[in-house]
Design a protein around this motif. Structure first.
Motif, PDB file in Angstrom:
ATOM      1  N   LEU A 128       0.836  -1.197   0.000  1.00  0.00           N
ATOM      2  CA  LEU A 128       0.000   0.000   0.000  1.00  0.00           C
ATOM      3  C   LEU A 128       0.875   1.253   0.000  1.00  0.00           C
ATOM      4  N   VAL A 129       1.875   1.302   0.865  1.00  0.00           N
ATOM      5  CA  VAL A 129       2.745   2.467   0.960  1.00  0.00           C
ATOM      6  C   VAL A 129       3.491   2.696  -0.341  1.00  0.00           C
ATOM      7  N   ARG A 130       3.877   1.616  -1.012  1.00  0.00           N
ATOM      8  CA  ARG A 130       4.573   1.760  -2.298  1.00  0.00           C
ATOM      9  C   ARG A 130       3.723   2.541  -3.282  1.00  0.00           C
ATOM     10  N   ASP A 131       2.418   2.258  -3.337  1.00  0.00           N
ATOM     11  CA  ASP A 131       1.531   3.002  -4.242  1.00  0.00           C
ATOM     12  C   ASP A 131       1.251   4.410  -3.725  1.00  0.00           C
ATOM     13  N   LEU A 132       1.076   4.537  -2.414  1.00  0.00           N
ATOM     14  CA  LEU A 132       0.773   5.857  -1.869  1.00  0.00           C
ATOM     15  C   LEU A 132       1.916   6.840  -2.112  1.00  0.00           C
ATOM     16  N   ARG A 133       3.130   6.343  -2.102  1.00  0.00           N
ATOM     17  CA  ARG A 133       4.283   7.226  -2.313  1.00  0.00           C
ATOM     18  C   ARG A 133       4.318   7.771  -3.738  1.00  0.00           C
ATOM     19  N   GLU A 165      12.258  -2.587   0.804  1.00  0.00           N
ATOM     20  CA  GLU A 165      13.287  -1.867   1.529  1.00  0.00           C
ATOM     21  C   GLU A 165      12.710  -1.285   2.806  1.00  0.00           C
ATOM     22  N   LEU A 166      11.386  -1.277   2.924  1.00  0.00           N
ATOM     23  CA  LEU A 166      10.733  -0.718   4.100  1.00  0.00           C
ATOM     24  C   LEU A 166      10.626  -1.781   5.184  1.00  0.00           C
ATOM     25  N   ALA A 167      11.766  -2.243   5.650  1.00  0.00           N
ATOM     26  CA  ALA A 167      11.766  -3.363   6.579  1.00  0.00           C
ATOM     27  C   ALA A 167      11.519  -2.938   8.016  1.00  0.00           C
ATOM     28  N   GLY A 168      11.613  -1.670   8.282  1.00  0.00           N
ATOM     29  CA  GLY A 168      11.353  -1.186   9.633  1.00  0.00           C
ATOM     30  C   GLY A 168       9.892  -0.851   9.821  1.00  0.00           C
ATOM     31  N   GLN A 169       9.644   0.067  10.741  1.00  0.00           N
ATOM     32  CA  GLN A 169       8.270   0.471  11.022  1.00  0.00           C
ATOM     33  C   GLN A 169       7.674   1.209   9.828  1.00  0.00           C
ATOM     34  N   VAL A 170       6.505   0.769   9.393  1.00  0.00           N
ATOM     35  CA  VAL A 170       5.776   1.414   8.302  1.00  0.00           C
ATOM     36  C   VAL A 170       4.371   1.711   8.816  1.00  0.00           C
ATOM     37  N   THR A 171       3.981   2.972   8.750  1.00  0.00           N
ATOM     38  CA  THR A 171       2.706   3.379   9.336  1.00  0.00           C
ATOM     39  C   THR A 171       1.922   4.248   8.368  1.00  0.00           C
ATOM     40  N   VAL A 172       0.630   4.002   8.303  1.00  0.00           N
ATOM     41  CA  VAL A 172      -0.291   4.861   7.557  1.00  0.00           C
ATOM     42  C   VAL A 172      -1.239   5.486   8.574  1.00  0.00           C
ATOM     43  N   ASP A 173      -1.314   6.797   8.566  1.00  0.00           N
ATOM     44  CA  ASP A 173      -2.199   7.505   9.495  1.00  0.00           C
ATOM     45  C   ASP A 173      -3.489   7.886   8.791  1.00  0.00           C
ATOM     46  N   LEU A 174      -4.597   7.663   9.481  1.00  0.00           N
ATOM     47  CA  LEU A 174      -5.919   7.945   8.925  1.00  0.00           C
ATOM     48  C   LEU A 174      -6.657   8.977   9.777  1.00  0.00           C
ATOM     49  N   ASP A 175      -7.495   9.749   9.095  1.00  0.00           N
ATOM     50  CA  ASP A 175      -8.482  10.587   9.775  1.00  0.00           C
ATOM     51  C   ASP A 175      -9.801   9.840   9.677  1.00  0.00           C
ATOM     52  N   VAL A 176     -10.261   9.313  10.815  1.00  0.00           N
ATOM     53  CA  VAL A 176     -11.509   8.552  10.856  1.00  0.00           C
ATOM     54  C   VAL A 176     -12.547   9.396  11.596  1.00  0.00           C
ATOM     55  N   ASP A 177     -13.353  10.106  10.822  1.00  0.00           N
ATOM     56  CA  ASP A 177     -14.393  10.980  11.395  1.00  0.00           C
ATOM     57  C   ASP A 177     -13.811  11.921  12.448  1.00  0.00           C
TER      58      ASP A 177
END
Length: 355
Positions: free
Chosen positions: A262-267, A313-325
């Motif tokens: 997911l992060v690969r596409d978001l970037r 290559e993103l072997a460490g912490q990978v986080t996606v932050d969301l605004d949920v309402d």
């Protein structure tokens, strides 16, 4: 069968040595006096009467008086039923012993080494039948066909199934219709590979390729050990290989196997200008309970920048932050601890840049 072998077999079936020898002697004699049976069988004369009466109680023979005690063998049908029943129970016991030796129960947090591939694939089938979220499978075409009914049933109940099919040199690329209704996506590896089945990020069933020097299987019911097989699946059996089947097709929604994908596409998207809406199914890291959240991506956090295309290559912490309402919710991948949600199924439901 020789007389001695028949006697030994009857003893194994439950008769005493004297009962077995007397019965075999009476089969040969047909009808005889107790004295003649004792002489023919070698049973001591003082014991022959008790032996014959015990055989009569078992309905192997019948006795009668005709000047002296005489005996004759019953029709063997009853005896045959008894012996075959015993044989069936012994066969069932043998199979149960084999099953318990080959298929030890997997307690939570457990792992077992097994010696036969049959055990590995049967346990994989059980894992597939019990899965509720995700199945990852590396297999040959033949074993895929064997597991197809269980995979089809899993797909029908909403489990996300992905299959990596490996073929030997000279084998053709599997036809797309092989995967109809049994998985969401399939890839083809044109090289031999181990059999790997992963279910719900907790259970793993592994066996070396038949031509491998090492021949054993591993069964796992533990998130930590399964995580190792998961990364092996992603890096060696999935990511490098060509997609040969995709049930989702083009357009939205897009379901991601891993947060790193997911992060690969978001970037590559301008998600700050064109909002991306994400639905996450997973577990609340504070309670361990299943949860589903849906919101707009407001941040993507990775350990370092990279131009590599694989995403791994993103072997460490990978986080996606969301605004949920209006509420901030952080989403991580397998084994997430510091995020709010461990995402097991991530689906982009709205993204102008991906339409």
């Amino acid at each position: 069968m020789e007389t001695e072998s028949l006697v030994e077999t009857l003893e194994a079936a439950g008769l005493s040595p004297y009962q077995a020898t007397a019965y075999v002697a009476l089969l040969d004699l047909g009808t005889a006096s107790a004295t003649d049976v004792a002489e023919a069988s070698g049973v001591p004369a003082p014991r022959i009467y008790d032996v014959l009466r015990s055989l009569e109680e078992l309905e192997y023979i019948e006795t009668y008086e005709e000047g002296s005690l005489r005996a004759r063998a019953h029709s063997p049908s009853g005896v045959l039923d008894d012996l075959r029943g015993r044989a069936s129970r012994l066969e069932a016991a043998a199979e149960e012993v084999e099953d318990r030796w080959e298929q030890p129960e997997l307690e939570a947090g457990g792992a077992s080494i097994v010696t036969r591939f049959r055990t590995v694939i049967e346990r994989a089938e059980t894992f597939i039948e019990e899965a509720t979220h995700q199945i990852l499978l590396s297999t040959t075409t033949a074993n895929l066909q064997r597991l197809a009914p269980a995979l089809r049933a899993a797909t029908e109940r909403g489990v996300s199934v992905r299959v990596s099919v490996h073929t030997e040199n000279g084998e053709s690329v599997p036809a797309p219709d092989l995967f109809d209704d049994i998985c969401r996506e399939a890839r083809h590896r044109p090289l031999p590979a181990p059999f790997v089945a992963l279910a719900d990020r907790r259970q793993a069933s592994f066996a070396h390729h038949p031509d491998s020097y090492d021949q054993y299987g591993v069964l796992v019911n533990d998130r930590t050990h399964t995580y190792v097989f998961y990364w092996y699946f992603l890096t060696c059996l999935w990511e490098p290989w060509e997609t040969v089947y995709d049930a989702a097709g083009d357009g939205l929604p897009i379901e991601y196997l891993d947060v790193r994908h997911l992060v690969r596409d978001l970037r590559e998207l301008d998600w700050e200008r064109d909002p991306v809406r994400l639905r996450v199914e997973g577990h609340d890291t504070a309670t361990g309970e299943e949860c589903t959240v849906e919101g707009t991506v407001v941040d993507v956090r990775v350990p370092f920048a990279s131009d590599a295309s694989t995403g791994f290559e993103l072997a460490g912490q990978v986080t996606v932050d969301l605004d949920v309402d209006g509420e901030h919710v952080s989403v991580g991948g397998w084994g997430a601890i510091v995020e709010d949600v461990e995402g097991t199924r991530l689906t982009v439901v709205d993204a102008p840049g991906l339409e």
